[in-house]
Write a protein that holds these residues in place. Structure first.
Motif, PDB file in Angstrom:
ATOM      1  N   SER A   5       5.739  -4.642 -10.041  1.00  0.00           N
ATOM      2  CA  SER A   5       4.654  -5.664 -10.060  1.00  0.00           C
ATOM      3  C   SER A   5       3.380  -5.067  -9.863  1.00  0.00           C
ATOM      4  N   LEU A   6       3.379  -3.747  -9.496  1.00  0.00           N
ATOM      5  CA  LEU A   6       1.949  -3.190  -9.090  1.00  0.00           C
ATOM      6  C   LEU A   6       1.045  -2.881 -10.079  1.00  0.00           C
ATOM      7  N   SER A   7       1.504  -2.681 -11.165  1.00  0.00           N
ATOM      8  CA  SER A   7       0.581  -2.650 -12.264  1.00  0.00           C
ATOM      9  C   SER A   7       1.446  -2.005 -13.660  1.00  0.00           C
ATOM     10  N   ASP A   8       0.833  -2.342 -14.621  1.00  0.00           N
ATOM     11  CA  ASP A   8       1.491  -1.938 -16.029  1.00  0.00           C
ATOM     12  C   ASP A   8       2.143  -0.357 -16.253  1.00  0.00           C
ATOM     13  N   GLU A   9       1.373   0.354 -15.518  1.00  0.00           N
ATOM     14  CA  GLU A   9       1.732   1.722 -15.571  1.00  0.00           C
ATOM     15  C   GLU A   9       2.958   2.044 -14.417  1.00  0.00           C
ATOM     16  N   ALA A  10       2.875   1.300 -13.351  1.00  0.00           N
ATOM     17  CA  ALA A  10       3.948   1.369 -12.655  1.00  0.00           C
ATOM     18  C   ALA A  10       5.336   0.842 -13.258  1.00  0.00           C
ATOM     19  N   LYS A  11       5.088  -0.369 -13.706  1.00  0.00           N
ATOM     20  CA  LYS A  11       6.246  -0.896 -14.401  1.00  0.00           C
ATOM     21  C   LYS A  11       6.948   0.040 -15.596  1.00  0.00           C
ATOM     22  N   ASN A  12       6.173   0.718 -16.017  1.00  0.00           N
ATOM     23  CA  ASN A  12       6.549   1.648 -17.226  1.00  0.00           C
ATOM     24  C   ASN A  12       7.531   2.553 -16.838  1.00  0.00           C
ATOM     25  N   ILE A  13       7.252   3.302 -15.536  1.00  0.00           N
ATOM     26  CA  ILE A  13       7.947   4.311 -14.950  1.00  0.00           C
ATOM     27  C   ILE A  13       9.161   3.764 -14.123  1.00  0.00           C
ATOM     28  N   THR A  14       9.249   2.511 -13.863  1.00  0.00           N
ATOM     29  CA  THR A  14      10.331   2.056 -12.975  1.00  0.00           C
ATOM     30  C   THR A  14      11.317   1.284 -13.727  1.00  0.00           C
ATOM     31  N   ILE A  15      12.450   1.606 -12.870  1.00  0.00           N
ATOM     32  CA  ILE A  15      13.908   0.927 -13.206  1.00  0.00           C
ATOM     33  C   ILE A  15      14.237  -0.032 -12.023  1.00  0.00           C
ATOM     34  N   THR A  16      13.938  -1.148 -12.368  1.00  0.00           N
ATOM     35  CA  THR A  16      14.041  -2.260 -11.115  1.00  0.00           C
ATOM     36  C   THR A  16      15.566  -2.625 -11.459  1.00  0.00           C
ATOM     37  N   ILE A  17      16.344  -2.259 -10.050  1.00  0.00           N
ATOM     38  CA  ILE A  17      17.788  -2.421 -10.003  1.00  0.00           C
ATOM     39  C   ILE A  17      17.966  -3.671  -9.094  1.00  0.00           C
ATOM     40  N   ASN A  18      19.041  -4.650  -9.337  1.00  0.00           N
ATOM     41  CA  ASN A  18      19.101  -5.845  -8.416  1.00  0.00           C
ATOM     42  C   ASN A  18      20.288  -6.277  -8.842  1.00  0.00           C
ATOM     43  N   GLU A  27       0.762  -1.383  -0.079  1.00  0.00           N
ATOM     44  CA  GLU A  27      -0.021  -0.179  -0.197  1.00  0.00           C
ATOM     45  C   GLU A  27       0.895   1.231   0.050  1.00  0.00           C
ATOM     46  N   GLU A  28       1.871   1.314   0.714  1.00  0.00           N
ATOM     47  CA  GLU A  28       3.024   2.500   0.759  1.00  0.00           C
ATOM     48  C   GLU A  28       3.407   2.618  -0.677  1.00  0.00           C
ATOM     49  N   LEU A  29       3.682   1.654  -1.238  1.00  0.00           N
ATOM     50  CA  LEU A  29       4.376   1.790  -2.794  1.00  0.00           C
ATOM     51  C   LEU A  29       3.403   2.001  -3.717  1.00  0.00           C
ATOM     52  N   LYS A  30       2.175   1.711  -3.415  1.00  0.00           N
ATOM     53  CA  LYS A  30       1.038   2.181  -4.379  1.00  0.00           C
ATOM     54  C   LYS A  30       0.913   3.791  -4.355  1.00  0.00           C
ATOM     55  N   ARG A  31       0.818   4.082  -3.159  1.00  0.00           N
ATOM     56  CA  ARG A  31       0.684   5.644  -3.049  1.00  0.00           C
ATOM     57  C   ARG A  31       1.591   6.429  -3.591  1.00  0.00           C
ATOM     58  N   ILE A  32       3.139   5.983  -3.437  1.00  0.00           N
ATOM     59  CA  ILE A  32       4.198   6.575  -4.079  1.00  0.00           C
ATOM     60  C   ILE A  32       4.176   6.538  -5.590  1.00  0.00           C
TER      61      ILE A  32
END
Length: 392
Positions: free
Chosen positions: A218-231, A182-187
Motif C-alpha cells: 500500500s506504500l506506493s505503486d513501486e512498492a506494490k510492484n516488487i511485493t508479494i502480499t501473502i495472507n 516509516e520502518e517499512l518505507k525504509r525497507i
C-alpha cells in the motif's frame, strides 16, 4: 534412494513437539500445551453453513487454477477496503493455505542458488521452503532492543548479486513485532535500489493490537510492484484445517504462480473456498471477538511473566506468541548441542509444559509460548514455568 535435497531439510520442531505432547497425554500425563500456533476458536458458523450449502448444491467440480472468481472478488474488496491496495482479479491467486502461497511464489521466482534473506528469528518453515525449491536461505541477525526488526543498514550489509528476495513478516511469528509505516518505507527504498522482491507475510494482520497495521504494497505503486502480499484465513477466521490462503502481486508473477499451482494441485478445494467467501464477507464480528480475546490473554500473560525475574521478553504488538529470553538460565542446567531444546525438553518432562525451543526460529537463547489457548490453561502453564525455574 531419496532426493539429496532432503538431507538439508530440518524436520518441523512444532510437529515433533505436538506428537510428543499427544503421546504423554495418551499416557495420562497432565500436560499444558503452550506450543500450538493455532487459534483455539471454532470456524465461524456462516463459513461452515456456506460450505455445507456448496456441497448440497453440487459446487464440487474443477474450477479456475487461480481460485473461485467469487472468492477472488471478496479478497479484492478486502485488500482495497482494509489495506488500501488496488489489485486486479488476475493478480490474486487463492492457494491451499498461506504456506502453499509462499511455496508457489518461491517456485515461480527462484533459480537454483538464488539467495533469499530471512531475518532471525524466523518462522520455522521459511528456510526449508527456500531450500526445497533450490534457493539459498541467508540469515540476517536482528536485535532485541529493536524488537527484532529488520533495518535498511542490515539489508545493505547482507545483499549480494545473487539476492532475489527478502521475507518480511508483520505481525511476526514468533515475536509479535509489528512494523511501522516509516520502518517499512525504509525497507522498500533499499529493495527498490537493489531490485529485490519483498515477500510480505501478513497472515497475522488481523491479530494486531496497535491499530496501525500497514501492508507494504500500500506504500506506493513501486512498492506494490516488487511485493508479494501473502495472507489467508487460518489465523484470522480460525480456519486452519480448511487450507485457504492467497497471494497478490503484479500480473506477470501472478500468472506464473497460477501456472505453477495449476500443474501441482489444480486449485484449492471448492468447498473450502466457498467457506472462505462467507468468512470474508460475513464474519467480521467473530474475528473482532477473537482479537479482543487474544489481547486480553496477552495482557494477562505479560503481567504473569513479569514476575519471573530470570526471564525477559518484548511485549508483542500482534499475533498470539511471546518470544522469551531464557539466557540467564544457561548455567542452571546441563546441555550439549542446543540450550533451548534441552530447556524445553526438561520443562516438558519435569514441569509438564510444552513450549517451542528458540532454535526452531534460529535463536537458541529463547523459547516461544502461544496464548491461543484457554486463559486458565495459559496462566497455569506460566505458573508451572515459574515453579520449574525456581526448582532448577
Amino acid at each position: 534412494m531419496l532426493s539429496s535435497k532432503l538431507k538439508e531439510i530440518t524436520p518441523s520442531f512444532t510437529i515433533g513437539i505436538s506428537t510428543k505432547v499427544k503421546e504423554l497425554k495418551g499416557q495420562g500425563q497432565d500436560i499444558i500445551n503452550l506450543s500450538i500456533g493455532e487459534p483455539d476458536f471454532l470456524t465461524p458458523q456462516a463459513a461452515k453453513t456456506n460450505a455445507i450449502k456448496a456441497i448440497n448444491t453440487n459446487k464440487t467440480k474443477y474450477d479456475s487454477a487461480a481460485g473461485l472468481l467469487t472468492l477472488r472478488k471478496a479478497i479484492q474488496n478486502k485488500l482495497q477496503v482494509e489495506n488500501n491496495i488496488s489489485y486486479e482479479l488476475d493478480e490474486i491467486i487463492v492457494s491451499n493455505g498461506a504456506k502453499h502461497a509462499i511455496t508457489n511464489t518461491l517456485i515461480a521466482l527462484l533459480d537454483h542458488g538464488d539467495e533469499v534473506i530471512i531475518p532471525k528469528p524466523y518462522w520455522v518453515s521459511y528456510p526449508e521452503m527456500v531450500k526445497l525449491v533450490g534457493g539459498k536461505p541467508i540469515f540476517m541477525d536482528t536485535k532485541k532492543e529493536n524488537h527484532f526488526k529488520v533495518t535498511p543498514k542490515a539489508i545493505e550489509h547482507i545483499i549480494t548479486p545473487k539476492t532475489k528476495m527478502i521475507f518480511i513478516t508483520t505481525p511476526s511469528n514468533p515475536t509479535g513485532a509489528v512494523y511501522s509505516k516509516e520502518e517499512l518505507k525504509r525497507i522498500v527504498d533499499v529493495c527498490l535500489k537493489h531490485n529485490i522482491y519483498i515477500l510480505s507475510d501478513e497472515i497475522y494482520e488481523k491479530i494486531c493490537y496497535t491499530n496501525s497495521f500497514v501492508s507494504i504494497a500500500s506504500l506506493s505503486d513501486e512498492a506494490k510492484n516488487i511485493t508479494i502480499t501473502i495472507n489467508g484465513l487460518s489465523k484470522s477466521a480460525a480456519m486452519t484445517g480448511w487450507r485457504i490462503g492467497y497471494s497478490a502481486t503484479n500480473k506477470t508473477l501472478a500468472k506464473a504462480i497460477a501456472t505453477v499451482q495449476g500443474h501441482l494441485v489444480s486449485h484449492p478445494s471448492t468447498i473450502s473456498q466457498w467457506a472462505a467467501v462467507s468468512a470474508l464477507n460475513s464474519c467480521h464480528t467473530e474475528m473482532v471477538e477473537m482479537i479482543n480475546t487474544y489481547q486480553a490473554r496477552r495482557d494477562l500473560a505479560v503481567e504473569a511473566l513479569k514476575k519471573i525475574k530470570e526471564l525477559e521478553f518484548i511485549e508483542p504488538q500482534g499475533a498470539f506468541y511471546l518470544f522469551i529470553d531464557i539466557s540467564k538460565l544457561k548455567n542452571k542446567l546441563k546441555w550439549n548441542n542446543s540450550f533451548s531444546v534441552a530447556f524445553s525438553d526438561m520443562l516438558l518432562n519435569k514441569g509438564k509444559v510444552a513450549v517451542v525451543p528458540g532454535i526452531a526460529f534460529g535463536m537458541d537463547d529463547f523459547i516461544r509460548i502461544s496464548y491461543a489457548c484457554d486463559t486458565e490453561e495459559l496462566l497455569e502453564g506460566i505458573s508451572r514455568i515459574q515453579a520449574f525455574i525456581e526448582n532448577l
